[in-house]
Write a protein that holds these residues in place. Structure first.
Motif, short mmCIF file in Angstrom:
data_model
loop_
_atom_site.label_atom_id
_atom_site.label_comp_id
_atom_site.label_asym_id
_atom_site.label_seq_id
_atom_site.Cartn_x
_atom_site.Cartn_y
_atom_site.Cartn_z
N GLY A 38 0.92 -1.22 -0.12
CA GLY A 38 0.03 0.26 0.01
C GLY A 38 0.74 1.21 -0.01
N LEU A 39 0.22 2.19 0.35
CA LEU A 39 1.13 3.54 0.22
C LEU A 39 2.21 3.70 1.23
CD1 LEU A 39 -1.92 6.34 -0.46
CD2 LEU A 39 -0.11 5.18 -2.19
N TRP A 40 1.72 3.06 2.49
CA TRP A 40 2.83 2.82 3.73
C TRP A 40 3.87 2.15 3.21
CZ3 TRP A 40 4.15 -1.24 6.83
CH2 TRP A 40 5.17 -0.87 7.76
N GLN A 41 3.76 0.87 2.29
CA GLN A 41 4.79 0.27 2.20
C GLN A 41 5.75 1.15 1.09
OE1 GLN A 41 1.80 -0.60 2.59
NE2 GLN A 41 1.86 -2.79 3.53
N ILE A 42 5.16 1.48 0.19
CA ILE A 42 5.95 2.34 -1.11
C ILE A 42 6.44 3.67 -0.70
CG2 ILE A 42 4.81 0.87 -2.65
CD1 ILE A 42 3.30 3.63 -3.28
N SER A 43 6.33 4.13 0.63
CA SER A 43 6.66 5.54 1.03
C SER A 43 7.69 5.53 2.25
CB SER A 43 5.34 6.36 1.23
OG SER A 43 4.30 6.36 0.04
N GLY A 44 8.17 4.32 2.41
CA GLY A 44 9.12 4.54 3.65
C GLY A 44 8.86 3.47 4.67
N ARG A 45 7.64 2.84 4.86
CA ARG A 45 7.56 1.82 5.77
C ARG A 45 7.58 2.36 7.07
NH1 ARG A 45 9.52 -3.42 2.42
NH2 ARG A 45 10.80 -1.87 1.36
N SER A 46 8.81 1.65 7.89
CA SER A 46 9.07 1.74 9.27
C SER A 46 9.71 3.08 9.38
CB SER A 46 9.71 0.67 9.83
OG SER A 46 8.85 -0.56 9.80
N ASP A 47 10.45 3.71 8.60
CA ASP A 47 10.84 4.97 8.81
C ASP A 47 9.87 6.12 8.88
OD1 ASP A 47 13.48 4.11 8.58
OD2 ASP A 47 13.88 4.35 6.46
N LEU A 48 8.73 6.20 8.47
CA LEU A 48 7.57 6.94 8.55
C LEU A 48 6.96 7.18 10.04
CD1 LEU A 48 5.23 6.06 5.51
CD2 LEU A 48 7.02 7.83 5.63
N SER A 49 6.80 8.29 10.49
CA SER A 49 6.09 8.74 11.83
C SER A 49 4.81 8.03 11.80
CB SER A 49 5.96 10.04 11.83
OG SER A 49 5.16 10.85 11.04
N ASP A 56 -1.11 1.27 -9.81
CA ASP A 56 -0.01 2.13 -9.79
C ASP A 56 1.01 1.68 -8.50
OD1 ASP A 56 1.49 4.32 -10.66
OD2 ASP A 56 0.81 5.24 -8.84
N VAL A 57 0.25 1.46 -7.44
CA VAL A 57 0.78 0.99 -6.18
C VAL A 57 1.44 -0.29 -6.30
CG1 VAL A 57 0.62 0.19 -3.91
CG2 VAL A 57 -0.65 2.16 -4.60
N MET A 58 1.02 -1.37 -6.89
CA MET A 58 1.72 -2.43 -7.37
C MET A 58 2.91 -2.35 -8.38
SD MET A 58 -1.23 -5.60 -7.42
CE MET A 58 -2.47 -4.33 -8.70
N GLY A 59 2.72 -1.41 -9.15
CA GLY A 59 4.01 -1.18 -10.13
C GLY A 59 5.08 -0.49 -9.19
N ARG A 60 4.68 0.22 -8.18
CA ARG A 60 5.76 0.93 -7.22
C ARG A 60 6.11 0.03 -6.31
NH1 ARG A 60 2.65 6.32 -6.09
NH2 ARG A 60 4.81 6.59 -4.62
N THR A 61 5.37 -0.94 -6.00
CA THR A 61 5.84 -1.58 -4.95
C THR A 61 7.17 -2.58 -5.07
OG1 THR A 61 3.77 -2.04 -4.16
CG2 THR A 61 5.45 -3.86 -3.49
N LEU A 62 7.46 -2.95 -6.36
CA LEU A 62 8.74 -3.63 -6.73
C LEU A 62 9.82 -2.75 -6.51
CD1 LEU A 62 10.22 -5.93 -8.25
CD2 LEU A 62 9.62 -4.91 -10.44
N ARG A 63 9.77 -1.42 -7.07
CA ARG A 63 11.15 -0.61 -6.72
C ARG A 63 11.17 -0.30 -5.23
NH1 ARG A 63 10.67 5.53 -6.76
NH2 ARG A 63 12.61 6.21 -6.06
N ALA A 64 10.00 -0.49 -4.38
CA ALA A 64 10.24 -0.22 -2.91
C ALA A 64 10.79 -1.47 -2.44
CB ALA A 64 8.93 -0.02 -2.37
#
Length: 491
Positions: A442-453, A475-483
């Motif tokens: 989800g957005l949490w996983q592709i935006s920094g995960r545990s580094d987020l507040s 779009d999220v699934m496509g960006r997940t691979l990069r994350a």
């Protein structure tokens, strides 16, 4: 919601005022435009030329040139080379949309010119253009994001409005770095100090001045003294209607931009529609998508994707199971009670990445929690095994959740599935994230995960809940691979 943690760089640059004019929005790196043009032109020309030459097409060079001009032409007509678009986050779907338009244009050209290259070969020759354009956008976006963290390539904003509303706007902009706005001054309406530290560029009276042009002169003077590019108005009872209209006239006559903040946050522009009623400008907000063909497509994608994934990944599952069993004592799988849609509990499956008594030892490590909210996270958690550390770094420990997706408890994309003890402490805002099925990514996983507040995590989850669409899931699934490859925040 709990205290918001503002990025230090954004706060510093927001409060800098007019002392050091930052690079403007139009002052993006000069190489963005030639890089985009070269990537689009060569990304279409070279593959088409090579494929058509191999297919012994009579005019491969002309075909390559035509494909390149068509691709850059489509991008130009879609205003992708405009200064405001270069380097901005677009995702894969807009580029795919442009590419499909290119396919349509070239299909017509193929009929007109009677070109006879096999269709699959021609389509394959155009695929690199899509991939290269996406890669170029990623490169410029990362460069622009880094520049904006240093207060470069930004638009200088002057906020006008009642003190409390203006401070809310300033705080919201200061809390994020994924936009081009930097606040350089505030013009409060009425009495009140600037709690954010942003310089007070001017001050308007509580009532409309009797002398014509009083408000307009004050705002225009503030714009010039602080070198603002945009005036952002947070309207209220004391600054709206005819008073706001007169200031808008003055700004537009001076060739300056005006924007009005409607009081909405985290609402996708796809859900907004402008209307007029009796001379009033009205903003209609469409409800979040909760039924219809998009939800049906999501269910089909979830079940089909989970089933195919489990089938294809079964050899990998076997290898991971053996590695876990040989690496430490205990079972290969870990089951944990989580809370799903509408607060219904379910058992979530993962590969075991910790020692078998990890849950019992969690209380002893409570003081070492590095997350500022309800989640427990440690960068170097002593309970994690050697194999588990690798699985977490690559996110392969999450793969058994495909069983949860197949059973309907989870989705491929959605908010992070919370623990019961976390949900017990949720407030009314945080409970809203339970209105959809939790997801593997989800957005949490592709935006920094545990580094987020914690606040950033909740904000991203609510953004997903309110603005969900089937295309956003893709779009999220496509960006997940990069994350996953990046590994940032995975521990």
């Amino acid at each position: 919601m709990r205290h918001v943690h503002f990025p230090a760089q954004r706060v510093a640059r927001t409060a800098q005022g007019s002392t050091a004019p930052a690079r403007r929005l139009g002052d993006k790196a000069r190489w963005y435009l030639p890089a985009a043009l070269a990537a689009d032109f060569l990304g279409a020309a070279v593959p088409v030329g090579l494929v058509f030459e191999a297919a012994q097409q009579v005019r491969p060079v002309y075909c390559a040139l035509g494909a390149a001009l068509a691709w850059t032409g489509v991008q130009a007509l879609r205003r992708r080379y405009a200064a405001r678009m270069l380097g901005e986050s677009r995702g894969v779907l807009p580029v795919l949309h442009d590419w499909l338009i290119l396919i349509g244009v070239l299909a017509v050209a193929r009929v007109v010119t009677e070109e006879d290259t096999p269709r699959l070969s021609a389509l394959g020759a155009l695929l690199p253009a899509l991939l290269i354009t996406v890669a170029c956008h990623k490169l410029t976006y990362r460069h622009l994001s880094a520049a904006r963290r240093e207060a470069q390539a930004v638009s200088r904003v002057l906020v006008v409005g009642e003190p409390e509303a203006a401070e809310d706007v300033i705080a919201h902009l200061a809390a994020r770095t994924d936009h081009p706005y930097v606040v350089v001054g505030v013009v409060p309406v009425g009495a009140g100090a600037s709690a954010s530290g942003v310089p007070v560029a001017a001050r308007l009276g509580e009532a409309m001045p009797q002398a014509p042009g009083g408000d307009s002169a004050a705002v225009l003077g503030a714009v010039r003294s602080h070198h603002a590019d945009l005036v952002l108005v947070a309207p209220g009872a004391r600054f709206a209607g005819d008073r706001l209209r007169r200031v808008a006239w003055a700004l537009h006559d001076a060739g300056l931009e005006l924007a009005v903040f409607p009081g909405l946050v985290e609402v996708s522009v796809k859900r907004l529609e402008t209307l007029t009623a009796g001379g009033l400008a009205v903003l209609r907000v469409a409800p979040p998508v909760s039924r219809g063909w998009q939800t049906l497509l999501k269910s089909v994608l979830d079940r089909a994707g989970a089933g195919i994934g489990l089938l294809l990944l079964s050899p990998l599952f076997l290898g991971i199971v053996l590695a876990i069993r040989f690496g430490s004592h205990g079972p290969a799988f870990y089951r944990q009670r989580r809370i799903g849609r509408d607060g219904v509990p379910f058992v979530m499956w993962k590969f075991r990445t910790m020692v078998v008594d990890a849950d019992a030892r969690k209380a002893d490590l409570a003081g070492a929690n590095e997350n500022d909210g309800l989640m427990f996270k440690m960068r170097r958690d002593p309970r994690v095994t050697r194999v588990g550390r690798l699985l977490r770094r690559t996110s392969m420990d999450e793969l058994p959740q495909l069983f949860n997706v197949l059973s309907g408890h989870m989705s491929l994309v959605g908010p992070r599935p919370p623990l019961p003890e976390e949900v017990a402490k949720y407030d009314e805002v945080e409970l809203r994230r339970l209105t959809v099925r939790p997801g593997m990514t989800g957005l949490w996983q592709i935006s920094g995960r545990s580094d987020l507040s914690w606040d950033e995590t909740i904000q991203l989850d609510l953004q997903y809940v309110d603005n969900w669409s089937f295309t956003s899931d893709v779009d999220v699934m496509g960006r997940t691979l990069r994350a996953v490859v990046d590994g940032r925040g995975a521990y």
